[in-house]
Design an enzyme around this catalytic site. Structure first.
Site, PDB file in Angstrom:
ATOM      1  N   LYS A 268      17.411   0.977  -8.092  1.00 54.42           N
ATOM      2  CA  LYS A 268      17.090   2.385  -7.846  1.00 54.42           C
ATOM      3  C   LYS A 268      17.878   3.277  -8.803  1.00 54.42           C
ATOM      4  CE  LYS A 268      16.356   1.989  -2.840  1.00 54.42           C
ATOM      5  NZ  LYS A 268      14.996   2.508  -2.687  1.00 54.42           N
TER       6      LYS A 268
ATOM      7  N   ARG B  46       9.425  -4.773   3.499  1.00 57.38           N
ATOM      8  CA  ARG B  46       8.230  -5.471   3.988  1.00 57.38           C
ATOM      9  C   ARG B  46       8.377  -6.984   3.853  1.00 57.38           C
ATOM     10  NH1 ARG B  46       4.834  -2.167  -0.378  1.00 57.38           N
ATOM     11  NH2 ARG B  46       6.612  -0.814   0.078  1.00 57.38           N
TER      12      ARG B  46
HETATM   13 ZN   LIG Z   1      13.903  -0.868  -1.147  1.00 52.48          ZN
END
Ligand SMILES: [Zn+2]
Length: 484
Positions: A263, A338
């Site tokens: 990120k 997920r």
């Molecule tokens: Zn993530």
């Protein structure tokens, strides 16, 4: 904080603070001794008009009666909703902390009155405002005891519910606010274990070895890049002869760096909140264990690890085999929630529940789509969706139903595996939900994307800017309690 049902004469007693909820319009008398009389005079002169959330504090000059009186307006232009009472509860407790009042008595004046629903909401707001982060010395202490005067039948039990839900949410908030080096996967497991033990819930935690044995390659893949031990934690409330079983699944990424698909640095510290679904699930089980809903077995499942780019980290292009047998092609290692949930949801199906509800800070896209006022509800079962939407109405934890079209399932088809873990930015929350549905085998399944609401959530007096909210505890408890 202890909430109790109080007798009406407590409003005139010598306590540090009396709080009166009042509505606009003609009021002929107010409790609270001489302070009540002064307040009444000020209302008559329209110094205080009891508008929604308007407040007035009066301090005693003599030694009899309450030391201070706080009036909180609950409506002039419109009728107060339960959430208005929840906010009033928070306003009362924040003012009590300012006045260093350890004991508070609450009542109503004029036409204002508690219903069972608004009494519960007020109590929840009070307990939520009593939240203090456990890892730093607080600057003020919340009131220890709050007595509430009302005509509500069974007020004591209503307040017990409010307390358990407020405490459950505060557990979720504390776990969320803790840094990733304190609230590790092991910490979440230990905290869940303690709550299970105290509430006499069955507890089970699968560690790396057990996960390997079960073939849970999804959670293990995400865990590859970190030195932390992963866990799949199970807390089982079984009232015996249960008519229904509900599984609640929480995403517990104690820190999400994005992994190899790292990120950007800005606000990356907020990624300690990527376990808020797990926090809400654990907090929920505190409420379930305390309130013991009848007829419904509740099994909580939390998948927890962090997501780091260590030398063994899973990589884009990897194909991993999950516990269900389905393979996932990893397109983006930052779509790890997920991948962890694939095994948790599959694990939930083994209990053959009537419904599965998962809470997950799953996508930044949900925040872009609908902001922080509501969580996204993804559900292909209209009956289950309706239950949750009704609970959202009742609890003030808002949900907005999002699309779950088949095209989203088409979008995650993979060339090298069964499904891919990312279909790009467009409709990102819906393709993420479509991914999760692949693992629940047709069992009614609601996915709640709480990435917008779990921290820095809806602006309310009982939430603090920049802190976790505990969103989801009240919502999912309400659904369970009203299941039938
Ligand atoms: Zn993530």
């Amino acid at each position: 904080m202890r909430l109790t049902a109080a007798k009406s004469n407590a409003l005139d007693s010598n306590v540090p603070l009396v709080v009166l909820l009042v509505t606009a319009g003609k009021t002929t008398s107010l409790p609270g001794g001489t302070l009540g009389e002064r307040a009444l005079a000020l209302m008559g002169r329209k110094v205080f008009e009891a508008g929604m959330r308007e407040t007035l504090v009066l301090h005693a000059e003599d030694r009899s009666g309450p030391r201070a009186l706080l009036l909180i307006g609950v409506g002039a232009a419109r009728e107060a909703t339960p959430d208005d009472f929840r906010r009033a509860g928070a306003i009362a407790i924040k003012e009590a902390a300012k006045l260093k009042a350890d004991k508070v008595i609450v009542g109503t004046g004029g036409k204002a009155a508690f219903s069972a629903e608004s009494l519960q909401a007020f109590g929840e707001g009070a307990v939520l405002a009593g939240y203090r982060y456990s890892q730093k010395k607080p600057t003020s202490a919340p009131a220890k005891s709050v007595g509430i005067v009302s005509d509500v039948k069974g007020a004591a039990s209503v307040l017990k519910t409010a307390m358990a839900l407020g405490e459950g949410a505060n557990i979720a908030r504390d776990l969320g606010d803790m840094p990733g080096n304190v609230a590790t996967p092991r910490h979440l497991k230990t905290r869940a274990q303690a709550i299970a033990k105290k509430g006499e819930l069955k507890f089970r935690a699968m560690d790396r070895k057990a996960l390997e044995k079960a073939g849970y390659g999804g959670i293990l893949a995400v865990n590859q890049g970190t030195s932390e031990m992963p866990y799949l934690v199970e807390m089982d409330y079984n009232p015996g002869k249960a008519k229904h079983t509900i599984c609640v699944v929480g995403k517990g990424l104690t820190f999400d760096s994005g992994g190899i698909s790292l990120k950007p640095s800005a606000k990356m510290e907020e990624m300690k909140y990527d376990m808020c679904g797990a926090g809400a699930t654990i907090g929920l089980m505190h409420a379930v264990a305390t309130l013991k809903p009848k007829n419904t077995r509740v099994i909580a499942i939390v998948g927890t690890t962090d997501n780091m780019p260590g030398p063994s980290a899973y990589k884009p292009g990897d194909v991993v085999k999950t516990g269900s047998g389905k393979t996932i092609e990893v397109i983006n290692t930052d779509a790890e929630g997920r991948v962890v949930l694939s095994d948790c949801l599959h694990h939930a199906t083994k209990h053959k529940p009537d419904a599965i509800v998962d809470m997950a800070t799953l996508t930044g896209a949900i925040l872009i789509a609908i902001g922080s006022e509501a969580a996204g509800l993804f559900c292909r079962d209209d009956k289950l969706a309706a239950r949750l939407q009704e609970s959202a109405e009742r609890t003030g934890e808002r949900l907005w139903r999002m699309p779950t079209y088949d095209v989203y399932t088409q979008a995650i088809k993979s060339k090298f595996g069964d499904i891919s873990n990312s279909a790009g930015r467009e409709g990102g929350s819906s393709t993420a939900a479509a991914f999760l549905f692949e693992f629940t085998n047709g069992i009614p399944h609601a996915h709640i994307d709480i990435a917008g609401t779990a921290w820095n959530g809806p602006k309310r007096d009982y939430n603090e800017d920049g802190w976790a909210t505990g969103y989801g505890v009240r919502l999912v408890y309400d659904m369970i309690a009203n299941w039938g």
